[in-house]
Motif scaffolding. Structure first.
Motif, PDB file in Angstrom:
ATOM      1  N   GLU A 191       0.826  -1.203   0.000  1.00 19.45           N
ATOM      2  CA  GLU A 191       0.000   0.000   0.000  1.00 19.45           C
ATOM      3  C   GLU A 191       0.866   1.260   0.000  1.00 19.45           C
ATOM      4  N   ALA A 192       1.954   1.236   0.761  1.00 17.81           N
ATOM      5  CA  ALA A 192       2.854   2.397   0.768  1.00 17.81           C
ATOM      6  C   ALA A 192       3.472   2.621  -0.605  1.00 17.81           C
ATOM      7  N   LEU A 193       3.858   1.525  -1.264  1.00 19.09           N
ATOM      8  CA  LEU A 193       4.434   1.643  -2.598  1.00 19.09           C
ATOM      9  C   LEU A 193       3.410   2.206  -3.581  1.00 19.09           C
ATOM     10  N   ALA A 194       2.151   1.760  -3.478  1.00 16.65           N
ATOM     11  CA  ALA A 194       1.110   2.288  -4.361  1.00 16.65           C
ATOM     12  C   ALA A 194       0.886   3.778  -4.118  1.00 16.65           C
ATOM     13  N   GLU A 195       0.902   4.184  -2.845  1.00 17.54           N
ATOM     14  CA  GLU A 195       0.736   5.600  -2.539  1.00 17.54           C
ATOM     15  C   GLU A 195       1.891   6.433  -3.091  1.00 17.54           C
ATOM     16  N   LEU A 196       3.115   5.908  -2.965  1.00 23.40           N
ATOM     17  CA  LEU A 196       4.267   6.637  -3.499  1.00 23.40           C
ATOM     18  C   LEU A 196       4.183   6.751  -5.012  1.00 23.40           C
ATOM     19  N   ARG A 197       3.732   5.687  -5.676  1.00 22.86           N
ATOM     20  CA  ARG A 197       3.589   5.732  -7.132  1.00 22.86           C
ATOM     21  C   ARG A 197       2.537   6.760  -7.544  1.00 22.86           C
ATOM     22  N   ASP A 198       1.416   6.789  -6.820  1.00 17.61           N
ATOM     23  CA  ASP A 198       0.389   7.793  -7.132  1.00 17.61           C
ATOM     24  C   ASP A 198       0.919   9.201  -6.913  1.00 17.61           C
ATOM     25  N   LEU A 199       1.719   9.364  -5.860  1.00 16.20           N
ATOM     26  CA  LEU A 199       2.270  10.678  -5.572  1.00 16.20           C
ATOM     27  C   LEU A 199       3.236  11.119  -6.666  1.00 16.20           C
ATOM     28  N   VAL A 200       4.098  10.185  -7.092  1.00 12.82           N
ATOM     29  CA  VAL A 200       5.049  10.503  -8.160  1.00 12.82           C
ATOM     30  C   VAL A 200       4.311  10.793  -9.457  1.00 12.82           C
ATOM     31  N   ARG A 201       3.272  10.013  -9.754  1.00  9.72           N
ATOM     32  CA  ARG A 201       2.495  10.249 -10.969  1.00  9.72           C
ATOM     33  C   ARG A 201       1.839  11.615 -10.924  1.00  9.72           C
ATOM     34  N   GLY A 202       1.427  12.058  -9.742  1.00 15.27           N
ATOM     35  CA  GLY A 202       0.831  13.384  -9.610  1.00 15.27           C
ATOM     36  C   GLY A 202       1.829  14.505  -9.793  1.00 15.27           C
ATOM     37  N   ILE A 203       3.120  14.233  -9.497  1.00 13.62           N
ATOM     38  CA  ILE A 203       4.147  15.251  -9.691  1.00 13.62           C
ATOM     39  C   ILE A 203       4.548  15.339 -11.147  1.00 13.62           C
ATOM     40  N   HIS A 204       4.866  14.219 -11.749  1.00  9.93           N
ATOM     41  CA  HIS A 204       5.252  14.196 -13.170  1.00  9.93           C
ATOM     42  C   HIS A 204       5.104  12.763 -13.680  1.00  9.93           C
ATOM     43  N   PRO A 205       4.059  12.486 -14.436  1.00  9.57           N
ATOM     44  CA  PRO A 205       3.812  11.119 -14.894  1.00  9.57           C
ATOM     45  C   PRO A 205       4.982  10.579 -15.710  1.00  9.57           C
ATOM     46  N   PRO A 206       5.434   9.360 -15.451  1.00  8.46           N
ATOM     47  CA  PRO A 206       6.548   8.798 -16.226  1.00  8.46           C
ATOM     48  C   PRO A 206       6.259   8.737 -17.720  1.00  8.46           C
ATOM     49  N   VAL A 207       5.015   8.438 -18.096  1.00 11.26           N
ATOM     50  CA  VAL A 207       4.693   8.343 -19.521  1.00 11.26           C
ATOM     51  C   VAL A 207       4.860   9.698 -20.209  1.00 11.26           C
ATOM     52  N   LEU A 208       4.649  10.791 -19.469  1.00 17.96           N
ATOM     53  CA  LEU A 208       4.828  12.126 -20.042  1.00 17.96           C
ATOM     54  C   LEU A 208       6.296  12.386 -20.352  1.00 17.96           C
ATOM     55  N   ALA A 209       7.169  11.995 -19.441  1.00 15.99           N
ATOM     56  CA  ALA A 209       8.599  12.206 -19.665  1.00 15.99           C
ATOM     57  C   ALA A 209       9.143  11.299 -20.756  1.00 15.99           C
ATOM     58  N   GLU A 210       8.621  10.075 -20.826  1.00 18.64           N
ATOM     59  CA  GLU A 210       9.188   9.093 -21.749  1.00 18.64           C
ATOM     60  C   GLU A 210       8.595   9.191 -23.150  1.00 18.64           C
ATOM     61  N   ARG A 211       7.288   9.457 -23.263  1.00 19.17           N
ATOM     62  CA  ARG A 211       6.629   9.355 -24.562  1.00 19.17           C
ATOM     63  C   ARG A 211       5.950  10.628 -25.032  1.00 19.17           C
ATOM     64  N   GLY A 212       5.949  11.660 -24.220  1.00 19.99           N
ATOM     65  CA  GLY A 212       5.430  12.935 -24.674  1.00 19.99           C
ATOM     66  C   GLY A 212       3.977  13.180 -24.308  1.00 19.99           C
ATOM     67  N   LEU A 213       3.518  14.384 -24.658  1.00 23.18           N
ATOM     68  CA  LEU A 213       2.198  14.844 -24.244  1.00 23.18           C
ATOM     69  C   LEU A 213       1.071  14.018 -24.846  1.00 23.18           C
ATOM     70  N   GLY A 214       1.175  13.679 -26.141  1.00 23.76           N
ATOM     71  CA  GLY A 214       0.088  12.950 -26.797  1.00 23.76           C
ATOM     72  C   GLY A 214      -0.199  11.625 -26.132  1.00 23.76           C
ATOM     73  N   ASP A 215       0.830  10.812 -25.920  1.00 26.15           N
ATOM     74  CA  ASP A 215       0.633   9.499 -25.296  1.00 26.15           C
ATOM     75  C   ASP A 215       0.231   9.641 -23.832  1.00 26.15           C
ATOM     76  N   ALA A 216       0.734  10.680 -23.153  1.00 29.16           N
ATOM     77  CA  ALA A 216       0.348  10.877 -21.753  1.00 29.16           C
ATOM     78  C   ALA A 216      -1.145  11.183 -21.639  1.00 29.16           C
TER      79      ALA A 216
END
Length: 425
Positions: free
Chosen positions: A284-309
């Motif tokens: 559960e802690a890992l899931a919360e950290l992942r949600d928090l990181v996604r809220g800061i800057h989604p990995p898909v946005l950094a890796e694949r750009g705005l369209g795919d994000a």
């Protein structure tokens, strides 16, 4: 080595002369009809405002004139090295055509563009044509020396003048060629400068005044201050989420592991149960950290750009969402992040409040702007009022000189359109 260098400089200057002449000719031929058309359409559209027709047409005409002026600014910087700033007020966000039209007419940049159209079709046309004249007119003198004077004189018995040289025989034709050689030297020296003079004239007319620049600085200062406040609030939210969520779970896990350490020999069954509970807490802690990181800057946005994000964001929505992307490149990371979270906020509002069962998202880049529209078939009535989520989107976009326009009549549909000036890599 010095001889080769001088030869290269001469070739480079000659190429620049020919290139400037060609560009000037293209500007003169292309700009005259467009400037006349833009000016006439503007006058006719504004004259029709009292009877209501101009209220509908003026925004489209103004947008077209601004796009034309923006293209000239880009050419001035690309061809002449002359940077021309723009200071348009944000595009009116209201859906009321009367309010939108009068807001555009109150913008000093609208009238400045109209003055520029008048200058561009007169003095601008002359200064754009001058580089081509400097290069092409000497060619006429050489053609006369090559024998072209004979058919001309045979048709016009009064003789033919090349500048101030009367051409009526071969000797005078050679005199015209000598003058042409002098003019060619002048063209070699001043053709590029003549093209830059055209762009400097354009800058003199299109550049905003000090009052407009001061107003623009004020707007940008306010948006930057809002961005700082938003960033500070975001940091406080992250700190609170970490303190109340993942950090609390990790502390509890440490205490449970301490208890397991004491019970592992005395009560193995209880230790196993605590270990299982600790494992669930870690997940559960890992899931919360992942949600928090996604809220800061989604990995898909950094890796694949705005369209795919945005596509990935749409897949997680409970409402059927179609995403259309036409982006030939990527914007800077801060711009992509602002656009992504702006789209996320608008989609969240649509899902929560609109009652829509279908949403359409369109992303494309045109005229130096990233344009995003989000449309839903809900009940409508959305407004970018203070305290609403849309007001937060406005502040986020304002940091990058972007704007938000919302059209949401009662009964729907609702369309939110965002524009951010940016270049794509």
């Amino acid at each position: 080595m010095n001889t080769n260098t001088k030869s290269d400089d001469g070739d480079s200057r000659a190429r620049g002369m020919v290139l400037a002449a060609g560009r000037g000719l293209a500007l003169a031929v292309g700009s005259l009809p467009l400037s006349v058309l833009g000016f006439c359409l503007s006058l006719v559209s504004m004259a029709l405002i009292p009877i209501g027709v101009g209220v509908l047409t003026t925004p489209y005409v103004v947008r077209g004139v601004r796009a034309y002026a923006g293209r000239r600014r880009a050419l001035a910087e690309q061809w002449g090295g002359v940077r021309i700033p723009s200071a348009y007020r944000p595009w009116p966000r209201t859906s009321n055509p009367w309010t939108r039209t009068y807001a555009l007419l109150r913008d000093p940049a609208t009238w400045r563009d109209l003055r520029w159209l008048q200058v561009d079709m007169t003095a601008g046309f002359v200064t754009a044509l001058l580089p081509a004249v400097l290069v092409l007119y000497p060619l006429e003198g050489f053609a006369l020396a090559a024998g072209l004077w004979r058919p001309i004189v045979s048709v016009d018995a009064s003789g033919y003048w090349y500048a101030f040289v009367p051409v009526d025989d071969q000797t005078s034709a050679f005199g015209a060629a000598a003058l042409a050689a002098v003019l060619l030297v002048v063209a070699h020296r001043y053709t590029v400068s003549a093209l830059q003079a055209h762009f400097r004239l354009t800058r003199a007319v299109l550049s905003p005044g000090q009052t407009e620049l001061a107003e623009r600085v004020k707007v940008l200062t306010e948006t930057r201050r809002d961005a700082v406040d938003t960033s500070a609030a975001e940091l406080r939210r992250i700190e609170r989420d970490l303190h109340d969520g993942a950090q609390a779970r990790l502390v509890a896990m440490g205490m449970d592991l301490g208890t397991v350490e004491m019970l592992v020999d005395k009560d193995p069954e209880q230790a196993k149960r605590l270990l299982a509970q600790t494992r669930r807490s870690s997940a559960e802690a890992l899931a919360e950290l992942r949600d928090l990181v996604r809220g800061i800057h989604p990995p898909v946005l950094a890796e694949r750009g705005l369209g795919d994000a945005v596509r990935a964001l749409a897949l997680r929505l409970p409402v059927a969402t179609e995403v259309e992307v036409d982006l030939p490149g990527r914007a800077d990371a801060p711009v992509e992040s602002a656009a992504y979270f702006a789209v996320s906020e608008i989609l969240t509002n649509a899902v929560k409040h609109s009652g829509a069962d279908r949403i359409w998202v369109d992303l494309h880049h045109t005229e130096g702007r990233l344009r995003i529209s989000v449309t839903d078939n809900g009940r409508g009535g959305a407004a970018a009022a203070a305290g609403s989520g849309l007001a937060g989107v406005e502040r986020r976009l304002g940091t990058f000189d972007g704007v938000l326009a919302v059209s949401s009549p009662a009964g729907g549909p609702t369309m939110a359109t965002m524009e951010i000036p940016c270049a794509l890599s």
